[in-house]
Design an enzyme around this catalytic site. Structure first.
Site, PDB file in Angstrom:
ATOM      1  N   ASP A   1       0.825  -1.311  -0.130  1.00  0.00           N
ATOM      2  CA  ASP A   1      -0.151  -0.063   0.031  1.00  0.00           C
ATOM      3  C   ASP A   1       0.891   1.313   0.167  1.00  0.00           C
ATOM      4  O   ASP A   1       0.571   2.067   0.742  1.00  0.00           O
ATOM      5  CB  ASP A   1      -0.971   0.014   1.348  1.00  0.00           C
ATOM      6  CG  ASP A   1      -1.743  -1.329   1.435  1.00  0.00           C
ATOM      7  OD1 ASP A   1      -2.221  -1.649   0.442  1.00  0.00           O
ATOM      8  OD2 ASP A   1      -2.061  -1.639   2.512  1.00  0.00           O
TER       9      ASP A   1
ATOM     10  N   GLU B   1     -11.011   1.294  -4.282  1.00  0.00           N
ATOM     11  CA  GLU B   1     -10.506   1.875  -3.070  1.00  0.00           C
ATOM     12  C   GLU B   1      -8.934   2.552  -3.394  1.00  0.00           C
ATOM     13  O   GLU B   1      -8.689   2.884  -4.489  1.00  0.00           O
ATOM     14  CB  GLU B   1     -10.060   0.701  -2.042  1.00  0.00           C
ATOM     15  CG  GLU B   1      -9.048  -0.292  -2.630  1.00  0.00           C
ATOM     16  CD  GLU B   1      -9.215  -1.722  -1.974  1.00  0.00           C
ATOM     17  OE1 GLU B   1      -9.594  -1.649  -0.686  1.00  0.00           O
ATOM     18  OE2 GLU B   1      -8.579  -2.574  -2.581  1.00  0.00           O
TER      19      GLU B   1
END
Length: 580
Positions: free
Chosen positions: A69, A245
Site C-alpha cells: 500500500d 479503493e
C-alpha cells in the site's frame, strides 16, 4: 479473512475503550535473559542471479518483503514514501530518497506507543493504507491513515520535516478506509476515501464507493455536510466492480484526475483513472482502463508478478512521472510468503491520461534508472534490494530500523550489551493478541537463510528462546531452546488454526536433547515453499530438526490477512511447547 469481514471485526473492536499498552510490555529484567549475537540474513533468489544489473539499471520491487500500500510525495528534490504496517510497531514505515532509486529507512511515523498502541489487535489490523502529501501552501507534510486500534479511526499527523518526527494523531470525523489528502492550487484541501454505499444501496458483495470531503486546513478537520460520493462501484457499475479503493487526486493542465485501485487486493487487482473539471466531480473514467494490472496473463509464467495495484503517482527526476504500487512475487507453489511488496514503474503522461509503462504486460525485475542517477542500493546506508546479506552483531548504539516489534515497541524488551542483544521475555506467548518479546524483520526473498547465535540456559519449561517464522498469531513456527526436568531441548513447534475454528492447534514436529554449556547457533532457511530448521553446537555443522516442512501456513493465501512472513528472535516466559 476477507476485507469486508476484517472491517466488521475492526469496527466491533473500536467500540471498546482504549486502555493503553498491556502491562506485560514493561521490561522484565530476567536474571538469565537469552543473548542473541552474530545474526545473518542472506537472500539468494534465482531471478536476481538470472538478471544481473547493468550500470544503468535498478531492481523493482524497491522494497522487498511486506511493505504494501505505498504512497509517495515530493518536496523539491526530496521524496518520501510510506507503507502499511498493520500491527507491526512502529506504525507506518517511512522512506526517503533523492532519486526514487536509492532509499533510506527513516523508521515509522507512528512511534509513540501512548498515542498509537495496537497492543490487542490481530496482526492484520493496526494501521493500513496510508497517504502522504506535501502541502506547499503551509510547507507541511500530512500523513493520513486508518487506525484499527484504540478507537482512533481515520487520523492525520503533520510535520514540517519528516526527518525530525511527526506530531500527535488528529482524529478525523468520518468512516471508511484508505484516505488520502489533496491540496489544490488555491490552498483548499480535500480528503478522498473508500466507504460503503449509502444505507440500503449496496448492490452486491464488494460494492464500495469513493467519497470526498472538503478539508478545513486551519483546524484540521473535515467540514460537516460536504461529503459526496464521486465514484459509485468503479469504472462501470453494470459490471459489478469490486473494492474501488485507495483513491488519490492529482491536478494536471487544469484538470483533476482521480486514480483508484479496483478489483480487490488479489488476482483481479488493477489501477484505474478518472477525470473531472472539479475535485468534487463528476469524474469520467478513462476509455483505456485499467492503466495497470497483471490479471490477464498465464498463471505459470516465469518470474511471475501478480496482484498489481494500489498505486500513487509522483513527478520524478527529469520531470518523468513514476508510480509506486503493490504487487506480489509468489513462489513455485503460488504461495505469498514475502507478502505484498512495493514496486515502481515509469508512467507515461504525455497523453490525456497517465499509463504505467509496461504495466499491462508481464512485469520485469529490472528498470532503467533515471538519467544521471547512480545505483547505490545496499551501500552508504541505503536500503538494499536484489540478493543481499544483512548482518547484525547488536553492538551498535542504534538498532537498524528493519528490526520491528509486534503490537508494541521493541525497546520495551531489548537491551544491547557487549555480548549481543538481550531479550527480556514477556509473560506472553507468540499465539496471544498481546505485545510479544520478539524482534522481527520481514522475509524478503523466496530463497533465504537466517542464522543467529544464542547463549541461553532456561530455568524451567516455561522459558523458551529462539527463532519464530510468523505469518500471524495463528500461523507460525517456533524453533527454540527450552527445559524439561533437568534436561535442555531444542524443538520445533507448528502453530496453525484448526479448520472451522478460532482455536490454534499446536504440534511439536521434533525435539532434540542438547547441551547448553556453550552458545547454540540456530538456523532457518527456505527454498520456496520448503523450510528447514537446524542448530549447531560448533558453529558450522547443522543438525536438522523436523525435516523439511511446508511454508504454506506462512503464506497470505493460506493464513489469510494482509501481511507477509516475519522472521523473529523470540523469548517467552509462558512457553507451552513441550519436548517429546
Amino acid at each position: 479473512m476477507k476485507k469486508t469481514q476484517l472491517i466488521l471485526l475492526c469496527s466491533i473492536m473500536a467500540l471498546f475503550s482504549f486502555t493503553g499498552a498491556n502491562s506485560q510490555t514493561k521490561k522484565n529484567k530476567a536474571k538469565n535473559p537469552p543473548v542473541f549475537s552474530n545474526f545473518v540474513y542472506q537472500g539468494n533468489d534465482q531471478v536476481y542471479i538470472d538478471n544481473p544489473l547493468k550500470p544503468d539499471e535498478f531492481y523493482t520491487p524497491i522494497l522487498q518483503g511486506c511493505y504494501p500500500d505505498p504512497a509517495i510525495t515530493r518536496k523539491g528534490d526530496d521524496y518520501y514514501m510510506v507503507c502499511s504496517s498493520f500491527a507491526m510497531f512502529p506504525g507506518v514505515p517511512i522512506f526517503h530518497s533523492k532519486d526514487l532509486v536509492n532509499w533510506t529507512d527513516l523508521g515509522g511515523v507512528l512511534s509513540n506507543v501512548s498515542e498509537f498502541s495496537p497492543h490487542d489487535t490481530g496482526i492484520s489490523q493496526g494501521v493500513y493504507a496510508p497517504g502522504i502529501t506535501y502541502n506547499p501552501h503551509n510547507d507541511t507534510f500530512y500523513m493520513i491513515v486508518t487506525a484499527f486500534s484504540g478507537g482512533l479511526g481515520n487520523i492525520i499527523v503533520k510535520t514540517k520535516d519528516p526527518m525530525k518526527g511527526w506530531g500527535s494523531p488528529i482524529k478525523l470525523g468520518f468512516g471508511g478506509i484508505d484516505p488520502s489528502i489533496f491540496f489544490d492550487d488555491d490552498g483548499k484541501g480535500y480528503i478522498v476515501h473508500n466507504d460503503a454505499p449509502d444505507s440500503g444501496k449496496e448492490l452486491y458483495s464488494g460494492h464500495r464507493v469513493i467519497k470526498i470531503w472538503d478539508y478545513d486546513v486551519e483546524n484540521d478537520k473535515v467540514i460537516p455536510g460536504t461529503d459526496k460520493i464521486i465514484v459509485d462501484g468503479g469504472v462501470d457499475l453494470t459490471k459489478k466492480p469490486i473494492w474501488i479503493e485507495a483513491p488519490h487526486i492529482y491536478k494536471k493542465d487544469g484538470k483533476y484526475f482521480l486514480m483508484c485501485a479496483e478489483g480487490g487486493t488479489g488476482g483481479w487487482h488493477s489501477e484505474v483513472i478518472f477525470k473531472s473539471d472539479s475535485p468534487r466531480g463528476p469524474f469520467i473514467p478513462a476509455p483505456n482502463n485499467p492503466i495497470l494490472t497483471q490479471r490477464h496473463f498465464a498463471k505459470d509464467r516465469e518470474n511471475k508478478v501478480d496482484w498489481a495495484g494500489h498505486a500513487d503517482l509522483v513527478k520524478g527526476p527529469n520531470d518523468q512521472y513514476y508510480g509506486v504500487f503493490l504487487a506480489i512475487r509468489p513462489n513455485e507453489e503460488n504461495r505469498v510468503n514475502t507478502g505484498r511488496e512495493t514496486f515502481i514503474l515509469p508512467v507515461d503522461w504525455s497523453g490525456e491520461f497517465p499509463v504505467f509503462e509496461n504495466g499491462l504486460i508481464p512485469l520485469e525485475p529490472k528498470l532503467k534508472m533515471p538519467k544521471g542517477v547512480e545505483n547505490k542500493t545496499g551501500q552508504d546506508g541505503f536500503f538494499p534490494n536484489g540478493n543481499f546479506t544483512f548482518t547484525d552483531d547488536f553492538t551498535s548504539e542504534k538498532l537498524d530500523y528493519r528490526w520491528i516489534g509486534l503490537r508494541g515497541p521493541r525497546e520495551e524488551f531489548i537491551t544491547t550489551t557487549k555480548k549481543g542483544l538481550e531479550i527480556h521475555p514477556f509473560e506472553t506467548n507468540i499465539k496471544e493478541l498481546k505485545p510479544t518479546s520478539t524482534l522481527f524483520l520481514r522475509q524478503q526473498h523466496k530463497t533465504f537463510s537466517l542464522s543467529t547465535t544464542l547463549e541461553y540456559k532456561p530455568k524451567s519449561e516455561k522459558d523458551l528462546a529462539g527463532i519464530v517464522a510468523l505469518q500471524n498469531e495463528n500461523s507460525n513456527f517456533v524453533f527454540g531452546i527450552t527445559k524439561k526436568g533437568d534436561d535442555y531441548f531444542v524443538l520445533l513447534q507448528k502453530n496453525q488454526r484448526k479448520p472451522r475454528s478460532r482455536e490454534t492447534e499446536s504440534t511439536i514436529l521434533a525435539s532434540n536433547k542438547i547441551d547448553v554449556k556453550n552458545p547454540i547457533k540456530l538456523q532457518v532457511k527456505a527454498n520456496g515453499d520448503a523450510y528447514e530448521f537446524g542448530y549447531s553446537t560448533n558453529g558450522t555443522d547443522f543438525v536438522n530438526v523436523g525435516g523439511t516442512v511446508s511454508g504454506d501456513i506462512l503464506s497470505t493465501d493460506v493464513a489469510g490477512g494482509f501481511t507477509g512472513c516475519l522472521l523473529g528472535l523470540y523469548a517467552t516466559a509462558t512457553n507451552d511447547a513441550m519436548p517429546q
